[in-house]
Write a protein that holds these residues in place. Structure first.
Motif, PDB file in Angstrom:
ATOM      1  N   PHE A   1       0.837  -1.199   0.000  1.00 23.08           N
ATOM      2  CA  PHE A   1       0.000   0.000   0.000  1.00 23.08           C
ATOM      3  C   PHE A   1       0.873   1.250   0.000  1.00 23.08           C
ATOM      4  CE2 PHE A   1      -2.152   3.445   2.218  1.00 23.08           C
ATOM      5  CZ  PHE A   1      -3.358   3.523   1.532  1.00 23.08           C
ATOM      6  N   ASP A   2       1.889   1.270   0.851  1.00 25.29           N
ATOM      7  CA  ASP A   2       2.775   2.431   0.942  1.00 25.29           C
ATOM      8  C   ASP A   2       3.508   2.684  -0.370  1.00 25.29           C
ATOM      9  OD1 ASP A   2       2.016   2.878   3.578  1.00 25.29           O
ATOM     10  OD2 ASP A   2       3.797   1.899   4.431  1.00 25.29           O
ATOM     11  N   LEU A   3       3.987   1.640  -1.019  1.00 25.22           N
ATOM     12  CA  LEU A   3       4.662   1.803  -2.301  1.00 25.22           C
ATOM     13  C   LEU A   3       3.704   2.376  -3.340  1.00 25.22           C
ATOM     14  CD1 LEU A   3       7.293  -0.410  -3.921  1.00 25.22           C
ATOM     15  CD2 LEU A   3       5.333   0.264  -5.294  1.00 25.22           C
ATOM     16  N   MET A   4       2.504   1.843  -3.391  1.00 24.72           N
ATOM     17  CA  MET A   4       1.513   2.346  -4.344  1.00 24.72           C
ATOM     18  C   MET A   4       1.130   3.792  -4.030  1.00 24.72           C
ATOM     19  SD  MET A   4      -0.834  -1.067  -4.871  1.00 24.72           S
ATOM     20  CE  MET A   4      -1.823  -0.409  -6.224  1.00 24.72           C
ATOM     21  N   ALA A   5       1.102   4.152  -2.746  1.00 22.80           N
ATOM     22  CA  ALA A   5       0.786   5.533  -2.349  1.00 22.80           C
ATOM     23  C   ALA A   5       1.850   6.492  -2.875  1.00 22.80           C
ATOM     24  CB  ALA A   5       0.660   5.641  -0.834  1.00 22.80           C
ATOM     25  N   GLN A   6       3.109   6.084  -2.789  1.00 27.12           N
ATOM     26  CA  GLN A   6       4.178   6.935  -3.329  1.00 27.12           C
ATOM     27  C   GLN A   6       4.017   7.102  -4.843  1.00 27.12           C
ATOM     28  OE1 GLN A   6       6.525   8.743  -1.786  1.00 27.12           O
ATOM     29  NE2 GLN A   6       5.570   8.110   0.119  1.00 27.12           N
ATOM     30  N   LEU A   7       3.696   6.033  -5.526  1.00 28.46           N
ATOM     31  CA  LEU A   7       3.530   6.106  -6.981  1.00 28.46           C
ATOM     32  C   LEU A   7       2.302   6.919  -7.368  1.00 28.46           C
ATOM     33  CD1 LEU A   7       4.496   2.465  -8.007  1.00 28.46           C
ATOM     34  CD2 LEU A   7       5.914   4.542  -8.087  1.00 28.46           C
ATOM     35  N   GLU A   8       1.264   6.863  -6.549  1.00 35.52           N
ATOM     36  CA  GLU A   8       0.052   7.634  -6.835  1.00 35.52           C
ATOM     37  C   GLU A   8       0.349   9.129  -6.787  1.00 35.52           C
ATOM     38  OE1 GLU A   8      -3.551   9.853  -6.283  1.00 35.52           O
ATOM     39  OE2 GLU A   8      -2.067   9.592  -4.685  1.00 35.52           O
ATOM     40  N   ARG A   9       1.255   9.526  -5.904  1.00 35.84           N
ATOM     41  CA  ARG A   9       1.636  10.943  -5.782  1.00 35.84           C
ATOM     42  C   ARG A   9       2.530  11.400  -6.928  1.00 35.84           C
ATOM     43  NH1 ARG A   9       2.501   8.957  -0.455  1.00 35.84           N
ATOM     44  NH2 ARG A   9       0.826   9.598   0.913  1.00 35.84           N
ATOM     45  N   HIS A  10       3.077  10.449  -7.675  1.00 36.37           N
ATOM     46  CA  HIS A  10       4.003  10.757  -8.771  1.00 36.37           C
ATOM     47  C   HIS A  10       3.586   9.975 -10.020  1.00 36.37           C
ATOM     48  CE1 HIS A  10       6.705  12.894  -6.060  1.00 36.37           C
ATOM     49  NE2 HIS A  10       6.384  11.961  -5.184  1.00 36.37           N
ATOM     50  N   PRO A  11       2.551  10.446 -10.710  1.00 33.40           N
ATOM     51  CA  PRO A  11       2.036   9.716 -11.868  1.00 33.40           C
ATOM     52  C   PRO A  11       3.078   9.453 -12.953  1.00 33.40           C
ATOM     53  CG  PRO A  11       0.616  11.584 -11.324  1.00 33.40           C
ATOM     54  CD  PRO A  11       1.814  11.674 -10.444  1.00 33.40           C
ATOM     55  N   GLU A  12       4.095  10.329 -13.018  1.00 30.98           N
ATOM     56  CA  GLU A  12       5.160  10.144 -14.013  1.00 30.98           C
ATOM     57  C   GLU A  12       6.073   8.984 -13.655  1.00 30.98           C
ATOM     58  OE1 GLU A  12       6.937  12.612 -10.779  1.00 30.98           O
ATOM     59  OE2 GLU A  12       4.981  12.530 -11.741  1.00 30.98           O
ATOM     60  N   GLY A  13       5.981   8.526 -12.407  1.00 27.58           N
ATOM     61  CA  GLY A  13       6.787   7.409 -11.928  1.00 27.58           C
ATOM     62  C   GLY A  13       7.957   7.863 -11.085  1.00 27.58           C
ATOM     63  N   LEU A  14       8.558   6.913 -10.422  1.00 23.60           N
ATOM     64  CA  LEU A  14       9.734   7.151  -9.582  1.00 23.60           C
ATOM     65  C   LEU A  14      10.783   6.094  -9.891  1.00 23.60           C
ATOM     66  CD1 LEU A  14       8.015   7.780  -6.124  1.00 23.60           C
ATOM     67  CD2 LEU A  14       9.263   9.480  -7.473  1.00 23.60           C
ATOM     68  N   LYS A  15      12.046   6.496  -9.777  1.00 19.87           N
ATOM     69  CA  LYS A  15      13.121   5.515  -9.902  1.00 19.87           C
ATOM     70  C   LYS A  15      13.081   4.613  -8.681  1.00 19.87           C
ATOM     71  CE  LYS A  15      16.319   8.379 -12.539  1.00 19.87           C
ATOM     72  NZ  LYS A  15      17.650   9.054 -12.508  1.00 19.87           N
ATOM     73  N   MET A  16      13.576   3.415  -8.857  1.00 15.71           N
ATOM     74  CA  MET A  16      13.606   2.449  -7.753  1.00 15.71           C
ATOM     75  C   MET A  16      14.361   3.028  -6.548  1.00 15.71           C
ATOM     76  SD  MET A  16      12.017  -0.362  -8.727  1.00 15.71           S
ATOM     77  CE  MET A  16      12.694  -1.816  -7.963  1.00 15.71           C
ATOM     78  N   LYS A  17      15.459   3.727  -6.795  1.00 20.13           N
ATOM     79  CA  LYS A  17      16.238   4.316  -5.714  1.00 20.13           C
ATOM     80  C   LYS A  17      15.413   5.367  -4.967  1.00 20.13           C
ATOM     81  CE  LYS A  17      20.613   6.516  -4.630  1.00 20.13           C
ATOM     82  NZ  LYS A  17      21.916   6.947  -5.108  1.00 20.13           N
ATOM     83  N   GLU A  18      14.648   6.169  -5.700  1.00 22.02           N
ATOM     84  CA  GLU A  18      13.790   7.169  -5.058  1.00 22.02           C
ATOM     85  C   GLU A  18      12.724   6.504  -4.194  1.00 22.02           C
ATOM     86  OE1 GLU A  18      13.601  10.861  -8.202  1.00 22.02           O
ATOM     87  OE2 GLU A  18      12.541   9.013  -8.744  1.00 22.02           O
TER      88      GLU A  18
ATOM     89  N   ARG B   1       5.838   3.000 -12.224  1.00 15.01           N
ATOM     90  CA  ARG B   1       4.619   3.801 -12.096  1.00 15.01           C
ATOM     91  C   ARG B   1       3.406   2.879 -12.058  1.00 15.01           C
ATOM     92  NH1 ARG B   1       4.430   6.673 -18.034  1.00 15.01           N
ATOM     93  NH2 ARG B   1       3.895   4.792 -19.188  1.00 15.01           N
ATOM     94  N   LEU B   2       2.314   3.423 -11.528  1.00 11.84           N
ATOM     95  CA  LEU B   2       1.070   2.662 -11.475  1.00 11.84           C
ATOM     96  C   LEU B   2       0.508   2.481 -12.875  1.00 11.84           C
ATOM     97  CD1 LEU B   2      -0.763   4.405  -8.476  1.00 11.84           C
ATOM     98  CD2 LEU B   2       0.179   2.093  -8.490  1.00 11.84           C
ATOM     99  N   THR B   3      -0.063   1.317 -13.122  1.00 16.31           N
ATOM    100  CA  THR B   3      -0.827   1.108 -14.346  1.00 16.31           C
ATOM    101  C   THR B   3      -2.228   1.677 -14.101  1.00 16.31           C
ATOM    102  OG1 THR B   3      -1.660  -1.023 -13.591  1.00 16.31           O
ATOM    103  CG2 THR B   3       0.424  -1.045 -14.852  1.00 16.31           C
ATOM    104  N   PRO B   4      -3.035   1.818 -15.139  1.00 12.85           N
ATOM    105  CA  PRO B   4      -4.415   2.254 -14.892  1.00 12.85           C
ATOM    106  C   PRO B   4      -5.141   1.327 -13.906  1.00 12.85           C
ATOM    107  CG  PRO B   4      -3.892   2.477 -17.220  1.00 12.85           C
ATOM    108  CD  PRO B   4      -2.718   1.756 -16.572  1.00 12.85           C
ATOM    109  N   GLU B   5      -4.923   0.029 -14.030  1.00  7.91           N
ATOM    110  CA  GLU B   5      -5.544  -0.906 -13.078  1.00  7.91           C
ATOM    111  C   GLU B   5      -5.012  -0.667 -11.667  1.00  7.91           C
ATOM    112  OE1 GLU B   5      -5.876  -5.683 -12.064  1.00  7.91           O
ATOM    113  OE2 GLU B   5      -4.983  -5.071 -13.965  1.00  7.91           O
ATOM    114  N   GLY B   6      -3.719  -0.426 -11.558  1.00 10.17           N
ATOM    115  CA  GLY B   6      -3.114  -0.158 -10.261  1.00 10.17           C
ATOM    116  C   GLY B   6      -3.648   1.121  -9.638  1.00 10.17           C
ATOM    117  N   ARG B   7      -3.852   2.141 -10.459  1.00 11.91           N
ATOM    118  CA  ARG B   7      -4.393   3.407  -9.966  1.00 11.91           C
ATOM    119  C   ARG B   7      -5.799   3.200  -9.410  1.00 11.91           C
ATOM    120  NH1 ARG B   7      -2.450   7.960  -9.936  1.00 11.91           N
ATOM    121  NH2 ARG B   7      -0.818   7.499 -11.415  1.00 11.91           N
ATOM    122  N   GLY B   8      -6.629   2.451 -10.134  1.00  9.68           N
ATOM    123  CA  GLY B   8      -7.990   2.174  -9.657  1.00  9.68           C
ATOM    124  C   GLY B   8      -7.991   1.366  -8.377  1.00  9.68           C
ATOM    125  N   THR B   9      -7.138   0.364  -8.319  1.00 12.74           N
ATOM    126  CA  THR B   9      -7.025  -0.472  -7.118  1.00 12.74           C
ATOM    127  C   THR B   9      -6.581   0.372  -5.936  1.00 12.74           C
ATOM    128  OG1 THR B   9      -6.535  -2.450  -8.405  1.00 12.74           O
ATOM    129  CG2 THR B   9      -5.807  -2.453  -6.106  1.00 12.74           C
TER     130      THR B   9
END
Length: 160
Positions: free
Chosen positions: A53-70, A110-118
């Motif tokens: 959940f926490d990982l997906m929350a970070q990605l939701e805040r950054h739709p462009e995606g994040l590097k693995m290190k970030e 980054r989240l996929t559209p399915e991931g964003r909905g989930t």
């Protein structure tokens, strides 16, 4: 629900201990009790974990995606932990991993559209669980607690 003394951090403190120590242990106990409830609800309602959940929350805040290190830095965990969770989420179609132009060793997640909905469905319920955790306080008490904890936080930042 009664928590056995062995599980309650406050049970370690005695009246002769500094009030600050007793307060610290109470904060920890409250945090752990709320987190335990959130973990249970995530598992029961969505068959997922708090780290996912926490990982997906970070990605939701950054739709462009994040590097693995970030992601690793933001989640304050090792790169191996992020890789394992990311691999699971990729396999489920909830996130995608892409190469980074100019850096063949780096990946953007980054989240996929399915991931964003989930995630959006989970986030709505997550917020409700947190609201429920504080239902015992009035709006005025919530505001007071928020301000007081803000002062504690600022003091810690000033000490650094």
């Amino acid at each position: 629900m009664t928590i056995p003394d062995t599980l309650d951090l406050e049970a370690r403190a005695h009246s002769e201990h500094a009030q600050e120590l007793r307060l610290w242990l109470r904060l920890l106990a409250c945090s752990q009790l709320i987190e335990k409830r959130v973990r249970t609800q995530l598992r029961e309602r969505f068959d997922t974990t708090l780290p996912r959940f926490d990982l997906m929350a970070q990605l939701e805040r950054h739709p462009e995606g994040l590097k693995m290190k970030e992601l690793s830095q933001r989640l304050m965990v090792t790169g191996g932990n992020v890789t394992g969770i990311t691999d699971q989420l990729v396999a489920e179609g909830l996130v995608e991993r892409m190469g980074v132009e100019g850096d063949r060793r780096a990946f953007l997640v980054r989240l996929t559209p399915e991931g964003r909905g989930t995630f959006e469905r989970m986030a709505v319920e997550h917020e409700q669980w947190i609201v429920q955790a504080f239902e015992g306080l009035s709006p005025r008490e919530l505001d007071q607690l928020h301000k007081l904890l803000g002062k504690v936080k600022q003091h810690q930042l000033d000490l650094e």
